[in-house]
Design an enzyme around this catalytic site. Structure first.
Site, mmCIF file in Angstrom:
data_model
loop_
_atom_site.group_PDB
_atom_site.id
_atom_site.type_symbol
_atom_site.label_atom_id
_atom_site.label_comp_id
_atom_site.label_asym_id
_atom_site.label_seq_id
_atom_site.Cartn_x
_atom_site.Cartn_y
_atom_site.Cartn_z
ATOM 1 N N SER A 52 0.804 -1.218 0.000
ATOM 2 C CA SER A 52 0.000 0.000 0.000
ATOM 3 C C SER A 52 0.841 1.274 0.000
ATOM 4 C CB SER A 52 -0.952 -0.003 1.196
ATOM 5 O OG SER A 52 -0.255 0.295 2.366
ATOM 6 N N LYS A 82 -5.016 3.698 9.337
ATOM 7 C CA LYS A 82 -4.124 4.661 8.693
ATOM 8 C C LYS A 82 -4.606 6.089 8.915
ATOM 9 C CE LYS A 82 -2.542 1.516 5.121
ATOM 10 N NZ LYS A 82 -2.764 1.038 3.755
#
Ligand code: ADP
Length: 768
Positions: A675, A718
């Site tokens: 990611s 996140k």
């Protein structure tokens, strides 16, 4: 007494014949050394017996057998002549003992008793002699009679003859008899032992046969002698073992009956029976007709937030209720970082249902036998963890938490996951077989729950059986709430200080969360709060610290030491050769600063900072994308600064002679996953183009060789980390738009989201 003597020497024969003819007495005396053939005067012992010769027989070989009758013990005073036979002058020894004193009488009786023993123990003697001797009344005669019948060396006999005092003689005899009897007894015992040895083999065969018979007998006999056995039988009666199990257990109890109490077998059997009876065998806890609403209320009371988790739990229980099963066909598995409440939600479910809660930690388990037990033939064998958990729970319908199913291993000792599958499979777990028990045990009433930190680690076969519920990390505000409403009251009670004992000023609590912890969950937070309570409790006792104590942000250093994370700040100005990425690690979300620099070299891409394989691949992909873009897209060059490091003076591509070094700081934390692709590309581009990235902008998204940006996971974690760190803008894949809708409102408000599906679209936001 009259005794036969056999005589062969010429001299002796002549003496006998002379005495017989003259009717004169003869003195019988022995020679000192039997081996001397022609004894002289000095070879003859001086004390002897005066006797009369009753009869003489001449035997065919020329020797004589004489019957002599003893009269009296005498002393030879001198020899009158030595030829043709010895002729002596003699005087009698002091005559017979007078009347019996009491002492002598008692002594006589003991001698008779010992003599009888001697006769009895001596197979060569007739019992008649005992009667004969017993009839003698005179002590002196008694002594002589006994002495005559003993088989003694001649020297001993001579001693007796020379002792004229009856009492002394009796004493000597007694000593002899006692010694002889002891020897006889010893002999007897030895004989017995030899005999025993011979018989031993036969005896063993016999005993074994007998034992077998006794065992058979016992197997049908219900009564038990031993208290323990009675107790086992009582338990067998009381507990609801199935027929097969009861039969097997009864057999074990019978084995115990016939086993020798000292044998090792006994402790093995008892250990087994203790294990069997520690199990609940049908005992249940709680009300199977519980109300879902009550469970809902309890979860609400004990846990802040977690709305969707609570809903899923209730749905799960509702299905179970409708099916009339304790465990519907799947197993709930809570997945999330540490400290987000996975175990404590499981515990709350158990409490709400009124059932015991047992936790089985599976981290590091690699041996199937840990789940299923060891066979009893192993030394120190034990049941496996499942059976052990049931013993601990003491009921068959406990809530059992299989903790960390993602941390199991498998090796040559078998696959623990496969054993777990069987445990969780409703078709098989009614008859779960533990190797140690060797009996079927019904696990179908147990409510199994599981936890994992990371679903990638869950064995795929097991994963199919699980219904995964994700618990993401908490926002700053949620942590504050959890601390105030749940952690602080709980810790206050545990510490012995009342809830009002310590008052945290809002700024202090915020500071603890922000500067003393960096985690998705609240475990570290809980630990920090505990530490403060402990310190306060101690100071209260030792220094009479006055309660309540108000804890301010300034006082934190005093309680907790310097804050480890106070420097978590983002750079304010534009970043050169760097970009911000968002990562999802085992500890939760994190903002990464990805640094890249260009230096002299051979056109290599060098990566440092503990990057996992997938992240390294992702870096090469990003680099590949940038290279092809430079090569194929003339317009892309316009993005570069005039003096971009990637070009030489003449404006030619110079990276062939240079290395691109990429580093992700905080190397202690392993980082992996695809990611960071977009952020890696941004950092590289910044380095080679000479353009700075914008501050407080972070990016997440997987990148492909053609620059497409793909969907990523862990968005909540996140974004929480982004807010925590001071990020304002997040660049993310279009495909993640739905996840943003799920974020807590305050997080959505704090961040600006820019959706892209191609790297080109992100340039405007990322670069200054
Ligand atoms: P995990 O099993 O996920 O590692 P725990 O269940 O051990 O985490 O939780 C750690 C601590 O945090 C426990 O004391 C738990 O009660 C508390 N906790 C976690 N989440 C919440 C919540 N939502 N509300 C109240 N307390 C919570």
């Amino acid at each position: 007494m009259v005794a036969p003597i056999f005589v062969g020497r010429e001299k002796s024969i002549r003496a006998l014949e002379q005495a017989f003819a003259d009717k004169s007495p003869i003195i019988l005396s022995i020679q000192k050394e039997p081996a001397v053939e022609n004894p002289s005067v000095d070879d003859i012992v001086r004390v002897g017996t005066m006797a009369t010769v009753v009869q003489l027989y001449r035997l065919p070989d020329g020797s004589i057998k004489a019957l002599v009758e003893g009269q009296q013990r005498v002393r030879i005073d001198s020899f009158a002549s030595t030829s043709p036979h010895f002729q002596v002058l003699f005087s009698p020894l002091a005559g017979k003992a007078g009347k019996l004193s009491e002492r002598v009488d008692a002594l006589a009786r003991v001698v008779v008793r010992e003599f009888i023993r001697y006769v009895e123990g001596n197979p060569g003697m007739s019992e008649e002699m005992a009667h004969v001797v017993g009839a003698v009344t005179d002590a002196s005669e008694l002594a002589d009679a006994v002495a005559a019948h003993l088989q003694l060396p001649f020297k001993k006999k001579q001693d007796l003859l020379e002792t004229d005092d009856a009492e002394k003689r009796l004493l000597v005899l007694l000593q002899i008899l006692v010694e002889e009897n002891a020897v006889l007894e010893l002999e007897h015992n030895l004989n017995q032992k030899v005999q025993d040895k011979i018989e031993n083999t036969q005896r063993q065969i016999f005993l074994h046969e007998k034992l077998k018979a006794i065992r058979e007998e016992l197997e049908n006999a219900p009564e038990a002698e031993d208290e323990n056995i009675r107790e086992y039988l009582r338990l067998l009666d009381k507990k609801q073992l199935g027929t097969a199990a009861a039969e097997a257990v009864r057999k074990e109890i019978n084995k115990l009956k016939s086993a020798s109490p000292m044998s090792a077998e006994v402790s093995v059997i008892r250990n087994y029976l203790d294990n069997i009876f520690a199990l609940p065998w049908g005992e249940l806890a709680g009300d199977s007709n519980y109300e879902l609403a009550a469970v809902a209320r309890h979860l609400e009371k004990t846990h802040h937030g977690l709305r969707s988790v609570k809903e899923r739990v209730l749905e799960f229980l509702a299905v179970g209720k409708l099916l009339g099963k304790d465990q519907p066909n799947t197993t709930l598995c809570f997945v999330g970082p540490p400290g987000v409440g996975k175990s404590s939600v499981a515990q709350a479910i158990a409490t709400a249902l009124g059932r015991p809660f047992v936790r089985i930690s599976l981290g590091g388990v690699r041996d199937e036998a840990e789940i299923r037990g060891h066979r009893r033939t192993y030394v120190g064998a034990m049941p496996g963890r499942i059976i052990d958990a049931i013993s601990k729970a003491k009921v068959d319908n406990a809530v059992v938490l299989l903790d960390e199913v993602d941390k199991m291993d498998s090796d040559f000792r078998g696959n623990p996951a496969a054993a777990l599958m069987e445990v969780l499979d409703p078709l098989q777990n009614k008859e779960f077989r533990d190797n140690y028990l060797e009996l079927d045990y019904d696990l179908s009433r147990i409510l199994f729950l599981a936890t994992a930190n990371d679903d990638d680690g869950i064995p795929p076969t097991l994963y199919d059986r699980l219904e995964v519920i994700r618990l993401a990390g908490y926002t700053f505000e949620e942590k504050e709430q959890i601390a105030r409403r749940h952690l602080i009251p709980k810790i206050a009670v545990e510490s012995g200080l009342k809830k009002s004992g310590v008052v945290f000023l809002p700024a202090a609590l915020k500071a603890i969360i922000r500067f003393y912890t960096r985690e998705s969950g609240v475990r570290e937070l809980e630990r920090r709060l505990r530490k403060i309570y402990r310190k306060v409790a101690r100071r209260h006792l030792e220094d009479n610290l006055h309660l309540p104590v108000r804890v301010s942000a300034k006082a934190l250093e005093d309680y907790l030491g310097p804050a480890p994370f106070s420097k978590e700040r983002l750079e304010r100005g534009p970043l050169h050769g760097a970009s911000l990425g968002l990562a999802y690690t085992a500890e939760g979300g994190e903002v990464l600063t990805i640094e890249t620099s260009v230096c002299a070299g051979k056109g290599e891409l060098v990566l440092t900072g503990q990057l996992g394989d997938v992240m390294q691949e992702s870096a090469s992909t990003a680099w590949g994308y940038l290279l092809s873009k430079v090569e194929n897209d003339a317009g892309f060059r316009n993005f570069f600064n005039k003096h971009a490091p990637a070009f030489d003076e003449e404006g030619k591509w110079a990276m062939i002679n240079k290395d691109l070094r990429l580093h992700v700081p905080e190397g202690a934390i392993p980082k992996d996953g695809p990611s960071a692709g977009i952020a890696l590309a941004a950092s590289m581009l910044s380095a080679i183009s000479g353009r700075a990235t914008r501050p407080a902008v972070a990016a997440t998204g997987e990148i492909t060789l053609r620059g497409k940006i793909l969907r990523v996971g862990g968005l909540r974690e996140k974004c929480l980390a982004a807010v925590r760190t001071g990020v304002r803008t997040v660049v993310l894949p279009v495909a993640n738009e739905p996840d943003v809708k799920e974020l807590p409102a305050n997080v959505r408000k704090a961040l600006k989201f820019v959706y892209v599906d191609d790297f080109g679209q992100a340039l405007k936001t990322l670069f200054a």
